[in-house]
Scaffold this active site. Structure first.
Site, PDB file in Angstrom:
ATOM      1  N   SER A 128       0.836  -1.200   0.000  1.00 44.40           N
ATOM      2  CA  SER A 128       0.000   0.000   0.000  1.00 44.40           C
ATOM      3  C   SER A 128       0.872   1.251   0.000  1.00 44.40           C
ATOM      4  O   SER A 128       1.976   1.244   0.566  1.00 44.40           O
ATOM      5  CB  SER A 128      -0.858  -0.024   1.272  1.00 44.40           C
ATOM      6  OG  SER A 128      -1.474   1.212   1.485  1.00 44.40           O
ATOM      7  N   TYR A 153      -2.153  -0.914  10.958  1.00 42.27           N
ATOM      8  CA  TYR A 153      -2.350  -1.468   9.612  1.00 42.27           C
ATOM      9  C   TYR A 153      -1.160  -1.117   8.713  1.00 42.27           C
ATOM     10  O   TYR A 153      -0.564  -1.984   8.065  1.00 42.27           O
ATOM     11  CB  TYR A 153      -3.653  -0.939   8.986  1.00 42.27           C
ATOM     12  CG  TYR A 153      -3.729  -1.227   7.506  1.00 42.27           C
ATOM     13  CD1 TYR A 153      -3.969  -2.520   7.057  1.00 42.27           C
ATOM     14  CD2 TYR A 153      -3.499  -0.225   6.557  1.00 42.27           C
ATOM     15  CE1 TYR A 153      -3.989  -2.804   5.689  1.00 42.27           C
ATOM     16  CE2 TYR A 153      -3.515  -0.499   5.199  1.00 42.27           C
ATOM     17  CZ  TYR A 153      -3.765  -1.792   4.776  1.00 42.27           C
ATOM     18  OH  TYR A 153      -3.769  -2.072   3.426  1.00 42.27           O
ATOM     19  N   LYS A 157       2.032  -3.445   6.782  1.00 39.48           N
ATOM     20  CA  LYS A 157       2.476  -3.441   5.373  1.00 39.48           C
ATOM     21  C   LYS A 157       3.979  -3.153   5.300  1.00 39.48           C
ATOM     22  O   LYS A 157       4.696  -3.759   4.512  1.00 39.48           O
ATOM     23  CB  LYS A 157       1.687  -2.410   4.552  1.00 39.48           C
ATOM     24  CG  LYS A 157       0.224  -2.760   4.363  1.00 39.48           C
ATOM     25  CD  LYS A 157       0.010  -4.053   3.581  1.00 39.48           C
ATOM     26  CE  LYS A 157      -1.457  -4.422   3.450  1.00 39.48           C
ATOM     27  NZ  LYS A 157      -1.682  -5.783   2.946  1.00 39.48           N
TER      28      LYS A 157
HETATM   29  P1  NAD Z   1     -11.135  -7.025   1.348  1.00 35.10           P
HETATM   30  O1  NAD Z   1     -11.343  -6.972   2.818  1.00 35.10           O
HETATM   31  O2  NAD Z   1     -12.274  -6.725   0.437  1.00 35.10           O
HETATM   32  O3  NAD Z   1     -10.577  -8.466   0.945  1.00 35.10           O
HETATM   33  C1  NAD Z   1      -9.683  -9.195   1.749  1.00 35.10           C
HETATM   34  C2  NAD Z   1     -10.176 -10.632   1.773  1.00 35.10           C
HETATM   35  O4  NAD Z   1      -9.248 -11.420   2.547  1.00 35.10           O
HETATM   36  C3  NAD Z   1     -11.540 -10.790   2.447  1.00 35.10           C
HETATM   37  O5  NAD Z   1     -12.400 -11.527   1.606  1.00 35.10           O
HETATM   38  C4  NAD Z   1     -11.253 -11.550   3.749  1.00 35.10           C
HETATM   39  O6  NAD Z   1     -12.301 -12.412   4.121  1.00 35.10           O
HETATM   40  C5  NAD Z   1      -9.979 -12.292   3.385  1.00 35.10           C
HETATM   41  N1  NAD Z   1      -9.104 -12.620   4.505  1.00 35.10           N
HETATM   42  C6  NAD Z   1      -8.600 -11.785   5.464  1.00 35.10           C
HETATM   43  N2  NAD Z   1      -7.799 -12.460   6.294  1.00 35.10           N
HETATM   44  C7  NAD Z   1      -7.789 -13.746   5.862  1.00 35.10           C
HETATM   45  C8  NAD Z   1      -7.126 -14.921   6.310  1.00 35.10           C
HETATM   46  N3  NAD Z   1      -6.329 -14.928   7.370  1.00 35.10           N
HETATM   47  N4  NAD Z   1      -7.336 -16.065   5.625  1.00 35.10           N
HETATM   48  C9  NAD Z   1      -8.141 -16.107   4.546  1.00 35.10           C
HETATM   49  N5  NAD Z   1      -8.783 -15.025   4.081  1.00 35.10           N
HETATM   50  C10 NAD Z   1      -8.594 -13.856   4.736  1.00 35.10           C
HETATM   51  O7  NAD Z   1      -9.885  -6.085   1.029  1.00 35.10           O
HETATM   52  P2  NAD Z   1      -9.350  -5.533  -0.368  1.00 35.10           P
HETATM   53  O8  NAD Z   1      -9.702  -4.107  -0.483  1.00 35.10           O
HETATM   54  O9  NAD Z   1      -9.708  -6.462  -1.460  1.00 35.10           O
HETATM   55  O10 NAD Z   1      -7.785  -5.596  -0.092  1.00 35.10           O
HETATM   56  C11 NAD Z   1      -6.996  -6.676  -0.531  1.00 35.10           C
HETATM   57  C12 NAD Z   1      -5.559  -6.434  -0.133  1.00 35.10           C
HETATM   58  O11 NAD Z   1      -5.099  -5.204  -0.673  1.00 35.10           O
HETATM   59  C13 NAD Z   1      -5.322  -6.342   1.381  1.00 35.10           C
HETATM   60  O12 NAD Z   1      -4.062  -6.947   1.665  1.00 35.10           O
HETATM   61  C14 NAD Z   1      -5.249  -4.846   1.621  1.00 35.10           C
HETATM   62  O13 NAD Z   1      -4.487  -4.528   2.760  1.00 35.10           O
HETATM   63  C15 NAD Z   1      -4.562  -4.383   0.355  1.00 35.10           C
HETATM   64  N6  NAD Z   1      -4.822  -2.971   0.026  1.00 35.10           N
HETATM   65  C16 NAD Z   1      -6.108  -2.541  -0.139  1.00 35.10           C
HETATM   66  C17 NAD Z   1      -6.356  -1.203  -0.448  1.00 35.10           C
HETATM   67  C18 NAD Z   1      -7.759  -0.686  -0.605  1.00 35.10           C
HETATM   68  O14 NAD Z   1      -7.925   0.539  -0.604  1.00 35.10           O
HETATM   69  N7  NAD Z   1      -8.762  -1.518  -0.739  1.00 35.10           N
HETATM   70  C19 NAD Z   1      -5.271  -0.324  -0.624  1.00 35.10           C
HETATM   71  C20 NAD Z   1      -3.972  -0.814  -0.458  1.00 35.10           C
HETATM   72  C21 NAD Z   1      -3.759  -2.144  -0.150  1.00 35.10           C
HETATM   73  C1  WQD Z   2      -9.413   9.529   0.787  1.00 39.24           C
HETATM   74  C2  WQD Z   2      -9.547  11.015   1.052  1.00 39.24           C
HETATM   75  C3  WQD Z   2      -9.973  11.574   3.360  1.00 39.24           C
HETATM   76  C4  WQD Z   2     -13.923   9.783   3.639  1.00 39.24           C
HETATM   77  C5  WQD Z   2      -6.930   4.530   2.794  1.00 39.24           C
HETATM   78  C6  WQD Z   2      -5.885   3.891   3.660  1.00 39.24           C
HETATM   79  C7  WQD Z   2      -4.708   3.494   2.818  1.00 39.24           C
HETATM   80  C8  WQD Z   2      -5.153   2.650   1.627  1.00 39.24           C
HETATM   81  C9  WQD Z   2      -6.240   3.295   0.855  1.00 39.24           C
HETATM   82  C10 WQD Z   2      -5.086   0.340   2.270  1.00 39.24           C
HETATM   83  C11 WQD Z   2      -8.845  11.442   2.345  1.00 39.24           C
HETATM   84  C12 WQD Z   2     -11.141  11.967   2.477  1.00 39.24           C
HETATM   85  C13 WQD Z   2     -12.691  10.206   3.182  1.00 39.24           C
HETATM   86  C14 WQD Z   2     -14.932  10.739   3.918  1.00 39.24           C
HETATM   87  C15 WQD Z   2     -13.409  12.483   3.251  1.00 39.24           C
HETATM   88  N1  WQD Z   2      -5.711   1.397   2.069  1.00 39.24           N
HETATM   89  N2  WQD Z   2     -12.447  11.530   2.990  1.00 39.24           N
HETATM   90  N3  WQD Z   2     -14.620  12.053   3.710  1.00 39.24           N
HETATM   91  O1  WQD Z   2      -7.218   7.483   3.695  1.00 39.24           O
HETATM   92  O2  WQD Z   2      -6.359   7.973   1.337  1.00 39.24           O
HETATM   93  O3  WQD Z   2      -6.373   5.676   2.187  1.00 39.24           O
HETATM   94  O4  WQD Z   2      -7.324   3.633   1.741  1.00 39.24           O
HETATM   95  O5  WQD Z   2      -3.911   0.151   2.207  1.00 39.24           O
HETATM   96  O6  WQD Z   2      -3.853   2.794   3.646  1.00 39.24           O
HETATM   97  O7  WQD Z   2      -5.483   4.818   4.636  1.00 39.24           O
HETATM   98  O8  WQD Z   2      -8.511   6.702   1.647  1.00 39.24           O
HETATM   99  O9  WQD Z   2     -10.843   6.805   0.886  1.00 39.24           O
HETATM  100  O10 WQD Z   2     -10.344   6.871   3.367  1.00 39.24           O
HETATM  101  O11 WQD Z   2      -9.772   8.819   1.965  1.00 39.24           O
HETATM  102  O12 WQD Z   2     -13.194  13.681   3.083  1.00 39.24           O
HETATM  103  O13 WQD Z   2     -16.032  10.397   4.362  1.00 39.24           O
HETATM  104  O14 WQD Z   2     -10.938  11.313   1.255  1.00 39.24           O
HETATM  105  O15 WQD Z   2      -9.742  12.572   4.318  1.00 39.24           O
HETATM  106  O16 WQD Z   2      -8.283  12.703   2.123  1.00 39.24           O
HETATM  107  P1  WQD Z   2      -7.075   7.078   2.293  1.00 39.24           P
HETATM  108  P2  WQD Z   2      -9.957   7.240   1.990  1.00 39.24           P
END
Ligand code: NAD
Ligand code: WQD
Length: 341
Positions: A128, A153, A157
């Site tokens: 991330s 969190y 990462k």
């Molecule tokens: P999500 O929660 O929709 O999907 C994650 C899935 O993993 C879920 O279905 C959950 O049930 C499963 N899971 C969690 N722990 C598990 C375990 N121990 N064993 C088996 N299954 C397990 O999340 P997502 O948005 O699809 O994110 C996927 C990956 O990408 C994560 O590693 C997250 O940290 C990373 N990521 C997401 C974002 C984002 O904004 N969505 C941004 C950066 C990184």
């Molecule tokens: C985006 C912008 C908020 C909600 C998060 C995790 C990051 C990564 C991606 C996993 C920010 C603003 C939000 C609202 C708002 N995930 N906001 N009103 O915080 O950039 O990133 O998701 O790895 O680790 O921190 O994403 O969508 O929460 O926010 O004004 O109701 O929108 O302040 O500037 P963020 P977000």
């Protein structure tokens, strides 16, 4: 020729599910592992509707080594593992830090051990942009230092990437993809994000507000040092994120190195402010979404967007979808979920 087999952990979740579709459409045979702790079968059904076929699904925990070994042995030899399974809520990680360290680190360690035991070398890891914190230089490149993580969190990462660097000795080849802000949904509206409870992320909050489930969007701060005062992010379509995983996997397959560990930014390279995003959403959807300006959210970085030069050049990947398409697809998915015409 037999299709290459790929294991996708967390494939019932938001990004994993979109990636499964891209993988199958690129000719791979996919097995999904998910314990459904943060999801249910909705996206598995969506995957099968889009593909018109069944995808093998193993319900279980990636931290369970015996279970993981059974999956590796019963599915046949995997050529690669794409490891999405983790907990991802920043706020929840502050409340339950041990749960986050436990799940996110143990699942990674167990996946790595199982790969080594079964002689599977190639891993794509979901990292991330949160690893950078507020970078000194924007757009941020992969060589930027990791600042102190804002949350447990984020810390998982950073630690995961450190673990991967250390274990990438003989027999493991690893790509970490540092996602910026994945948004949107599959253009078919058969897959998308299903937030648990009240959404923390901007786009699901926005689509739920437009759908009438929430009263209004609160913009967290308009006094940042940015042109309109709101925070700036790099929003990227989730199908583009899925496509980058296919390319990252093929990159590893094309190499003959015995060990490798590379990190790539996965972003568009374009910064969009929260207020700009709201405006674009309303223009694209023709909905007048109510919003108010509220205080800053603790832990938010002011602005961050990717320098995607490395991924563009090395993986030959670039975004196919615009931000308008991302927002339109997110809205189409929300409408489908809520039965709105
Ligand atoms: P999500 O929660 O929709 O999907 C994650 C899935 O993993 C879920 O279905 C959950 O049930 C499963 N899971 C969690 N722990 C598990 C375990 N121990 N064993 C088996 N299954 C397990 O999340 P997502 O948005 O699809 O994110 C996927 C990956 O990408 C994560 O590693 C997250 O940290 C990373 N990521 C997401 C974002 C984002 O904004 N969505 C941004 C950066 C990184
Ligand atoms: C985006 C912008 C908020 C909600 C998060 C995790 C990051 C990564 C991606 C996993 C920010 C603003 C939000 C609202 C708002 N995930 N906001 N009103 O915080 O950039 O990133 O998701 O790895 O680790 O921190 O994403 O969508 O929460 O926010 O004004 O109701 O929108 O302040 O500037 P963020 P977000």
């Amino acid at each position: 020729m037999d299709k290459k087999k790929v294991l996708v952990t967390g494939g019932a979740g938001y990004i994993g599910a979109h990636t499964v579709v891209e993988l199958v459409q690129s000719g791979y045979e996919v097995s999904i592992v998910d314990n459904l702790s943060k999801s249910d079968r909705t996206l598995l059904d969506g995957i099968e509707k889009i593909l018109g076929m069944k995808v093998s699904f193993y319900q279980g925990d990636c931290c369970d080594r015996q279970f993981m070994n059974q999956v590796f042995q019963s599915a046949g030899t995997f050529s690669s593992v794409l490891h999405f399974a983790a907990f991802k809520s920043v706020g929840e990680s502050v409340e339950y830090p041990l749960l986050y360290y436990q799940n996110n680190l143990n699942s990674l360690l167990t996946v790595l051990e199982t790969m080594l035991e079964n002689r599977v070398s190639d891993l794509i890891f979901s990292s991330s942009c949160t690893v950078y914190g507020q970078p000194d230089k924007i757009p941020v490149g992969e060589t930027a230092p990791f600042k102190k993580a804002e949350s447990p969190y984020g810390s998982t990462k950073q630690m995961s990437e450190r673990i991967l660097e250390d274990v990438a000795v003989k027999g493991l080849r690893i790509v970490s993809l540092r996602y910026f802000n994945p948004i949107g949904a599959h253009p078919s509206a058969l897959l998308g994000e299903i937030p648990l409870g009240t959404p923390n992320n901007l786009v699901p909050y926005l689509t739920q507000t437009a759908a009438g489930i929430r009263d209004k969007v609160t913009v967290f701060g308009n006094d940042y040092n940015t042109p309109d005062g709101s925070c700036i992010r790099d929003f990227i379509h989730v199908v583009d994120v899925g496509d980058a995983h296919v390319k990252a996997m093929q990159f590893l397959q094309s190499r003959d190195d015995e060990k490798l560990c590379e990190a790539f930014n996965l972003g568009t390279g374009v910064g969009v402010s929260v207020l700009q995003l709201l405006e674009k959403f309303n223009a694209v959807t023709q909905v007048n979404t109510p919003y108010v300006i509220g205080p800053r959210r603790p832990g938010d970085v002011e602005k961050v967007y990717a320098d995607p030069a490395k991924i563009n050049k090395t993986l030959g990947w670039k975004t196919k979808f615009s931000i308008d398409e991302s927002l339109l697809h997110a809205w189409q998915w929300e409408k489908k979920l809520r039965g709105i015409k």
